[in-house]
Each structure stands twice: as structure tokens, then as C-alpha cells.
Design a protein around this motif. Structure first.
Motif, PDB file in Angstrom:
ATOM      1  N   TYR A 243      81.751   9.442 -31.828  1.00  0.00           N
ATOM      2  CA  TYR A 243      82.084   9.398 -30.405  1.00  0.00           C
ATOM      3  C   TYR A 243      81.241  10.431 -29.676  1.00  0.00           C
ATOM      4  O   TYR A 243      81.124  11.571 -30.131  1.00  0.00           O
ATOM      5  N   GLU A 244      80.665  10.039 -28.555  1.00  0.00           N
ATOM      6  CA  GLU A 244      79.914  10.973 -27.720  1.00  0.00           C
ATOM      7  C   GLU A 244      80.666  11.150 -26.410  1.00  0.00           C
ATOM      8  O   GLU A 244      80.882  10.183 -25.679  1.00  0.00           O
ATOM      9  N   LEU A 245      81.052  12.395 -26.100  1.00  0.00           N
ATOM     10  CA  LEU A 245      81.813  12.696 -24.892  1.00  0.00           C
ATOM     11  C   LEU A 245      81.126  13.811 -24.121  1.00  0.00           C
ATOM     12  O   LEU A 245      80.610  14.754 -24.715  1.00  0.00           O
ATOM     13  N   GLU A 249      73.218  15.406 -20.045  1.00  0.00           N
ATOM     14  CA  GLU A 249      72.362  16.497 -20.514  1.00  0.00           C
ATOM     15  C   GLU A 249      72.839  17.041 -21.860  1.00  0.00           C
ATOM     16  O   GLU A 249      72.046  17.267 -22.775  1.00  0.00           O
ATOM     17  N   GLY A 250      74.141  17.250 -21.973  1.00  0.00           N
ATOM     18  CA  GLY A 250      74.682  17.764 -23.227  1.00  0.00           C
ATOM     19  C   GLY A 250      74.549  16.779 -24.368  1.00  0.00           C
ATOM     20  O   GLY A 250      74.154  17.157 -25.490  1.00  0.00           O
ATOM     21  N   ARG A 255      71.760  14.471 -29.341  1.00  0.00           N
ATOM     22  CA  ARG A 255      70.970  13.377 -29.899  1.00  0.00           C
ATOM     23  C   ARG A 255      69.614  13.865 -30.396  1.00  0.00           C
ATOM     24  O   ARG A 255      69.173  13.502 -31.501  1.00  0.00           O
ATOM     25  N   LYS A 256      68.954  14.663 -29.571  1.00  0.00           N
ATOM     26  CA  LYS A 256      67.634  15.158 -29.962  1.00  0.00           C
ATOM     27  C   LYS A 256      67.716  16.064 -31.185  1.00  0.00           C
ATOM     28  O   LYS A 256      66.855  16.034 -32.062  1.00  0.00           O
ATOM     29  N   THR A 257      68.752  16.887 -31.257  1.00  0.00           N
ATOM     30  CA  THR A 257      68.923  17.777 -32.399  1.00  0.00           C
ATOM     31  C   THR A 257      69.140  16.988 -33.689  1.00  0.00           C
ATOM     32  O   THR A 257      68.605  17.335 -34.749  1.00  0.00           O
ATOM     33  N   ASN A 266      65.078   2.420 -22.649  1.00  0.00           N
ATOM     34  CA  ASN A 266      66.258   3.180 -22.226  1.00  0.00           C
ATOM     35  C   ASN A 266      66.096   4.624 -22.653  1.00  0.00           C
ATOM     36  O   ASN A 266      65.772   4.900 -23.804  1.00  0.00           O
ATOM     37  N   SER A 267      66.343   5.550 -21.736  1.00  0.00           N
ATOM     38  CA  SER A 267      66.154   6.961 -22.053  1.00  0.00           C
ATOM     39  C   SER A 267      67.288   7.527 -22.870  1.00  0.00           C
ATOM     40  O   SER A 267      67.212   8.642 -23.342  1.00  0.00           O
TER      41      SER A 267
END
Length: 279
Positions: A243-245, A249-250, A255-257, A266-267
């Protein structure tokens, strides 16, 4: 082969061959007849050996293809992507997006029917017991391997108003369909339970009875009513729910980490990946 029942020794040999890479995911093992002839044993002994591997989720049986070696990778699904308000329009549903982002080929078998609401479904939807509801069932496959079983229920009037009562699959998914027809979901309640598979679930998913499943129940609603209930069942050892909440930006930093892939056009990452499974 080591001491022990003959079917156990055959299973041990096949297991080691699978782990050594002689048989790769998607490969067909020898049939019961072929295995019996190769090992100079009875058909029953060969069948019992294969059933041990089925119970261990190393292989599954397909009526038209025989005994197939399972993938040992884990599919990660960010389940909040399904309902995020900025989800891009597409001509395919979330399962296809997840599968293709992970480099797998999705397919499914669909069915729909009108049925009286059971006491459980009536409770979830907030309708009277035995009131007519629309049930939509999808068996989902990855690279032809049984992967998950999903059943969704909709109030009859809502299904008729949005075309969800149609006796065919909706390629873009019913969440998008609801939103396009003016019934966008604004709230969700998710419950995830890990439990042993029933005999019916084991047969549909091609796993051994008692295999641990993830039983994911999602109830969707808008400001006026419950819009749907979706129950999604998959093998716990091959699936991971995330789950992403929070703000963009956060979540982008997370995701990048983690190195989550970003789908074309899609960005924002869908956060789906294949990770090595347990040996």
C-alpha cells in the motif's frame, strides 16, 4: 535414490532436477505414463510422486498440457494504484498493468451472472438477503499459470446503469467504468487474511489443499452507497501486497529508493516487481 517410499524417492529426484534448472518454469514434466515407464513403477506411484510436488507448489496440473513447472517468483502489487484518482486511462485493467510491468503475459477467463445475495454478500453490500446482485468472476493467469481468483458483486440497479451487468469482460476494468458513468468510488475498506485454501480454491488455483492463500476483500463506496465488493484470492507464497499512502513527492522518493519501475507514459510508478521466491 535414498531409502523411503518409491513415490517419495521419485518426487525427491524431480524436485532436485527442478531446483537444478533441468526443468524451467513453464516446462512440462513427463506424464504419469511416461514417468512410470522411465522409473519402472506403477501409474499410481508416479501419480503420487507428482501430487507431492503439487502440494509443495512446485508444479501444477493443466488438463490440456499435463504437469507444468511453476514460476518461483513473487509478484508484488501496489493495491492502492487501482483506486488512485490520477490513474491514467487505459484499455486494459489493473491485473494486465501489473503483469506486463513485471514482464509477464496475463490472460483471464471471465464469467458473469445474476444471483440472489447470500447473507455474507448482503451484509457487505448493504442490501437485503436474496436481493438480486450481479456477480462477475475472473480467473487470472500469468504465462498460462493459474494465478488468482477474483469475484466481484454489484447491486443490480448500479450494474444495469453502468453496463457492468454485460455478459462479457470489461477490458478497462469496472473501477474505471463506474467512474466514467458517474459512480466514482471515493472510499474503500480493505481486509487481508492469510488462511488455508479450501478444496474448491485449491482446484481452481492448481495448488495443494491447505496451501496458504491471501484472501483480499475490498469494499468500495461513493458518498451515497456501497458500489461493489471484490474478493481476490491468490497463493501467499507467490504474491505480495503493498500500500502506498501519502503525497506524490514522498511516495516518489520511496519508489526511487526501492527501484520500482515506471510504466511508459506516466511519471508515477506502479510499483510492481518480480522478486526471487523462497527456494
Amino acid at each position: 535414490m535414498a531409502d523411503g517410499p518409491r513415490y517419495q524417492r521419485i518426487a525427491d529426484l524431480l524436485r532436485e532436477e527442478i531446483r537444478a534448472g533441468k526443468w524451467e518454469p513453464g516446462d512440462r514434466l513427463p506424464s504419469h505414463n511416461e514417468l512410470a515407464e522411465q522409473m519402472q513403477v506403477s501409474i499410481t506411484t508416479a501419480r503420487n510422486a507428482i501430487q507431492l510436488l503439487v502440494a509443495e507448489n512446485l508444479v501444477y496440473t493443466a488438463t490440456s498440457r499435463g504437469t507444468i513447472v511453476r514460476s518461483q517468483e513473487v509478484l508484488e502489487s501496489v493495491v492502492t494504484n487501482h483506486i488512485r484518482p490520477d490513474r491514467p486511462k487505459a484499455a486494459h485493467d489493473i491485473f494486465s498493468e501489473i503483469a506486463r510491468a513485471a514482464g509477464r503475459e496475463p490472460s483471464k477467463v471471465f464469467s458473469a451472472r445474476m444471483e440472489p445475495a447470500s447473507s455474507e454478500v448482503a451484509h457487505w453490500l448493504g442490501v437485503a438477503r436474496d436481493e438480486w446482485v450481479v456477480s462477475r468472476t475472473i480467473m487470472q493467469y500469468l504465462d498460462n499459470e493459474p494465478w488468482s481468483w477474483e469475484v466481484s458483486f454489484y447491486p443490480r440497479d448500479l450494474a444495469e446503469a453502468t453496463g457492468i451487468d454485460a455478459p462479457h469482460d470489461i477490458p478497462e476494468g469496472t473501477t474505471r467504468r463506474l467512474a466514467e458513468r458517474g459512480f466514482a468510488e471515493t472510499a474503500h475498506r480493505d481486509t487481508v487474511v492469510a488462511r488455508p485454501a479450501t478444496a474448491e480454491e485449491a482446484a481452481l488455483l492448481g495448488v495443494g489443499p491447505g496451501t496458504l492463500l491471501l484472501d483480499h476483500l475490498r469494499i468500495g463506496a461513493n458518498h451515497e452507497r456501497i458500489t461493489r465488493v471484490t474478493r481476490h484470492r491468490s497463493t501467499a507464497a507467490r504474491n505480495r501486497l503493498a500500500y502506498e499512502l501519502g503525497d506524490d513527492e514522498g511516495t516518489d522518493i520511496i519508489r526511487k529508493t526501492l527501484g520500482a519501475p515506471c510504466p511508459p507514459g506516466n511519471s508515477h510508478s506502479f510499483g510492481n516487481s518480480l522478486l526471487p521466491g523462497a527456494p
